[in-house]
Design a protein around this motif. Structure first.
Motif, PDB file in Angstrom:
ATOM      1  N   PHE A 156     -47.365  -6.471  -2.176  1.00 34.62           N
ATOM      2  CA  PHE A 156     -47.371  -5.286  -3.443  1.00 34.62           C
ATOM      3  C   PHE A 156     -46.253  -4.101  -1.880  1.00 34.62           C
ATOM      4  CE2 PHE A 156     -48.267  -0.604  -4.649  1.00 34.62           C
ATOM      5  CZ  PHE A 156     -47.498  -0.937  -5.317  1.00 34.62           C
ATOM      6  N   LYS A 157     -46.994  -3.409  -1.188  1.00 27.53           N
ATOM      7  CA  LYS A 157     -46.879  -2.672   0.136  1.00 27.53           C
ATOM      8  C   LYS A 157     -45.189  -3.081   0.363  1.00 27.53           C
ATOM      9  CE  LYS A 157     -50.101  -1.646   3.018  1.00 27.53           C
ATOM     10  NZ  LYS A 157     -51.279  -0.965   3.676  1.00 27.53           N
ATOM     11  N   GLU A 158     -45.583  -4.228   0.821  1.00 21.52           N
ATOM     12  CA  GLU A 158     -44.443  -4.259   1.651  1.00 21.52           C
ATOM     13  C   GLU A 158     -43.029  -3.821   0.712  1.00 21.52           C
ATOM     14  OE1 GLU A 158     -41.939  -8.387   2.965  1.00 21.52           O
ATOM     15  OE2 GLU A 158     -43.840  -7.967   3.575  1.00 21.52           O
ATOM     16  N   VAL A 159     -43.090  -4.804  -0.831  1.00 19.19           N
ATOM     17  CA  VAL A 159     -42.075  -4.414  -1.504  1.00 19.19           C
ATOM     18  C   VAL A 159     -42.448  -3.187  -1.971  1.00 19.19           C
ATOM     19  CG1 VAL A 159     -41.277  -4.229  -3.823  1.00 19.19           C
ATOM     20  CG2 VAL A 159     -42.049  -6.562  -2.994  1.00 19.19           C
ATOM     21  N   LEU A 160     -43.426  -1.976  -1.862  1.00 24.70           N
ATOM     22  CA  LEU A 160     -42.691  -0.135  -1.886  1.00 24.70           C
ATOM     23  C   LEU A 160     -42.614   0.079  -0.703  1.00 24.70           C
ATOM     24  CD1 LEU A 160     -44.192   1.556  -3.914  1.00 24.70           C
ATOM     25  CD2 LEU A 160     -46.040   1.778  -1.877  1.00 24.70           C
ATOM     26  N   ASP A 161     -42.809  -0.262   0.384  1.00 23.24           N
ATOM     27  CA  ASP A 161     -42.489   0.189   1.106  1.00 23.24           C
ATOM     28  C   ASP A 161     -41.221  -0.447   2.233  1.00 23.24           C
ATOM     29  OD1 ASP A 161     -44.653   1.311   2.047  1.00 23.24           O
ATOM     30  OD2 ASP A 161     -45.448   0.070   3.632  1.00 23.24           O
ATOM     31  N   THR A 162     -40.546  -1.035   1.449  1.00 23.45           N
ATOM     32  CA  THR A 162     -38.757  -1.527   1.651  1.00 23.45           C
ATOM     33  C   THR A 162     -37.715  -1.939   0.892  1.00 23.45           C
ATOM     34  OG1 THR A 162     -39.977  -3.704   1.069  1.00 23.45           O
ATOM     35  CG2 THR A 162     -40.156  -2.917   3.659  1.00 23.45           C
ATOM     36  N   ARG A 163     -38.333  -1.302  -0.246  1.00 21.42           N
ATOM     37  CA  ARG A 163     -37.383  -1.162  -1.751  1.00 21.42           C
ATOM     38  C   ARG A 163     -37.299  -0.099  -1.725  1.00 21.42           C
ATOM     39  NH1 ARG A 163     -36.732  -6.227  -4.266  1.00 21.42           N
ATOM     40  NH2 ARG A 163     -36.684  -7.880  -2.796  1.00 21.42           N
ATOM     41  N   PHE A 164     -37.523   0.872  -2.361  1.00 31.90           N
ATOM     42  CA  PHE A 164     -37.301   2.159  -2.461  1.00 31.90           C
ATOM     43  C   PHE A 164     -37.180   3.328  -1.789  1.00 31.90           C
ATOM     44  CE2 PHE A 164     -40.333   0.333  -5.090  1.00 31.90           C
ATOM     45  CZ  PHE A 164     -39.367   0.376  -6.441  1.00 31.90           C
ATOM     46  N   THR A 165     -36.107   4.057  -1.194  1.00 28.67           N
ATOM     47  CA  THR A 165     -35.576   5.030  -0.225  1.00 28.67           C
ATOM     48  C   THR A 165     -36.414   6.274  -0.560  1.00 28.67           C
ATOM     49  OG1 THR A 165     -34.314   6.055  -1.845  1.00 28.67           O
ATOM     50  CG2 THR A 165     -33.504   4.337  -0.293  1.00 28.67           C
ATOM     51  N   THR A 166     -36.283   6.875   1.065  1.00 25.84           N
ATOM     52  CA  THR A 166     -37.118   8.465   0.534  1.00 25.84           C
ATOM     53  C   THR A 166     -36.428   9.490  -0.380  1.00 25.84           C
ATOM     54  OG1 THR A 166     -35.344   8.710   2.455  1.00 25.84           O
ATOM     55  CG2 THR A 166     -37.381   8.107   3.280  1.00 25.84           C
ATOM     56  N   ASP A 167     -35.036   9.284  -0.773  1.00 27.90           N
ATOM     57  CA  ASP A 167     -35.097  10.343  -1.831  1.00 27.90           C
ATOM     58  C   ASP A 167     -35.275   9.375  -3.553  1.00 27.90           C
ATOM     59  OD1 ASP A 167     -33.476   7.931  -2.012  1.00 27.90           O
ATOM     60  OD2 ASP A 167     -31.632   9.699  -3.065  1.00 27.90           O
ATOM     61  N   GLN A 168     -36.040   8.526  -3.020  1.00 29.38           N
ATOM     62  CA  GLN A 168     -36.926   8.236  -4.355  1.00 29.38           C
ATOM     63  C   GLN A 168     -38.068   8.457  -4.340  1.00 29.38           C
ATOM     64  OE1 GLN A 168     -35.364   4.179  -4.204  1.00 29.38           O
ATOM     65  NE2 GLN A 168     -35.120   4.259  -5.943  1.00 29.38           N
ATOM     66  N   TYR A 169     -39.148   8.590  -3.199  1.00 30.54           N
ATOM     67  CA  TYR A 169     -40.210   8.758  -3.143  1.00 30.54           C
ATOM     68  C   TYR A 169     -41.527  10.064  -3.982  1.00 30.54           C
ATOM     69  CZ  TYR A 169     -41.012   6.684   1.535  1.00 30.54           C
ATOM     70  OH  TYR A 169     -40.506   5.923   2.500  1.00 30.54           O
ATOM     71  N   GLU A 170     -40.580  10.932  -4.799  1.00 30.37           N
ATOM     72  CA  GLU A 170     -41.018  12.087  -5.579  1.00 30.37           C
ATOM     73  C   GLU A 170     -41.085  11.768  -6.660  1.00 30.37           C
ATOM     74  OE1 GLU A 170     -42.351  14.861  -5.402  1.00 30.37           O
ATOM     75  OE2 GLU A 170     -42.864  14.303  -3.601  1.00 30.37           O
ATOM     76  N   GLU A 171     -40.008  10.766  -7.150  1.00 29.14           N
ATOM     77  CA  GLU A 171     -39.837   9.937  -8.573  1.00 29.14           C
ATOM     78  C   GLU A 171     -41.494   8.980  -8.563  1.00 29.14           C
ATOM     79  OE1 GLU A 171     -37.133   7.527 -11.365  1.00 29.14           O
ATOM     80  OE2 GLU A 171     -36.443   8.161  -9.624  1.00 29.14           O
ATOM     81  N   VAL A 172     -41.338   8.028  -7.518  1.00 26.68           N
ATOM     82  CA  VAL A 172     -42.007   7.059  -7.658  1.00 26.68           C
ATOM     83  C   VAL A 172     -43.603   7.807  -7.326  1.00 26.68           C
ATOM     84  CG1 VAL A 172     -43.840   5.368  -6.014  1.00 26.68           C
ATOM     85  CG2 VAL A 172     -41.005   5.663  -6.344  1.00 26.68           C
TER      86      VAL A 172
END
Length: 186
Positions: A156-172
């Motif tokens: 799960f963490k691997e998907v979380l860390d590799t599939r979302f860009t830093t500009d999506q962090y706030e939305e996550v």
């Protein structure tokens, strides 16, 4: 540009929310000899409310490639909670499902809280099985991944860390806040 992994960002940014939910769920009492089956019933009920509210909407928010990467069918927990409620003599009843449209990033933040509850569930299960009042209780929800809890969390963490860009962090992050706020309120 921030190069912090999203999983680490979420852990730090949501720590106070996590602590608030643990306090509401009386988590510290679990590690005392005074935790009762009635306390456990309340904990399972609270988790049931949370998962019945979010699980279907969150799972439906992911694209097929992300569903595959996350192995979503293996991450469904509501059936385990319903089984626990039945074993505990409680009835699963309808709750208002989450109806907002959910982006993948928001859904991932909510899923972060869902998966975190499974990771913590291993610790809870280990503790409660050591208490005499729980010798006849099977932990469907808190034992749902069994020996795969660590590998599933890592995946799960691997998907979380590799599939979302830093500009999506706030939305996550906002998705995780939404999940924690719901748990704190119910």
């Amino acid at each position: 540009m921030d190069t912090t992994l999203l999983s680490l960002y979420l852990k730090t940014a949501t720590q106070s929310l996590h602590d608030r939910v643990e306090e509401k769920m009386n988590a510290k009492k679990i590690f005392t000899p005074f935790y009762t089956v009635e306390d456990y019933k309340q904990l399972i009920w609270q988790n049931y409310l949370f998962f019945s509210h979010f699980e279907e909407a969150v799972f439906n928010s992911f694209s097929p490639p992300l569903r595959t990467a996350l192995q979503l069918p293996l991450r469904k927990k509501l059936p385990y909670l319903v089984a626990d409620l039945e074993v505990l003599g409680l009835t699963a009843s309808g709750t208002a499902s989450y109806t907002d449209t959910c982006s993948e990033a928001t859904a991932m933040g909510i899923l972060y809280v869902m998966e975190g509850s499974t990771l913590g569930g291993n610790v809870i299960k280990k503790r409660l099985t050591s208490l005499p009042a729980f010798t006849d209780i099977y932990f469907n929800f808190f034992g749902c991944y069994q020996e795969n809890t660590g590998p599933f969390w890592t995946q799960f963490k691997e998907v979380l860390d590799t599939r979302f860009t830093t500009d999506q962090y706030e939305e996550v992050y906002r998705g995780a806040v939404k999940a924690y706020d719901y748990m704190a309120a119910h």
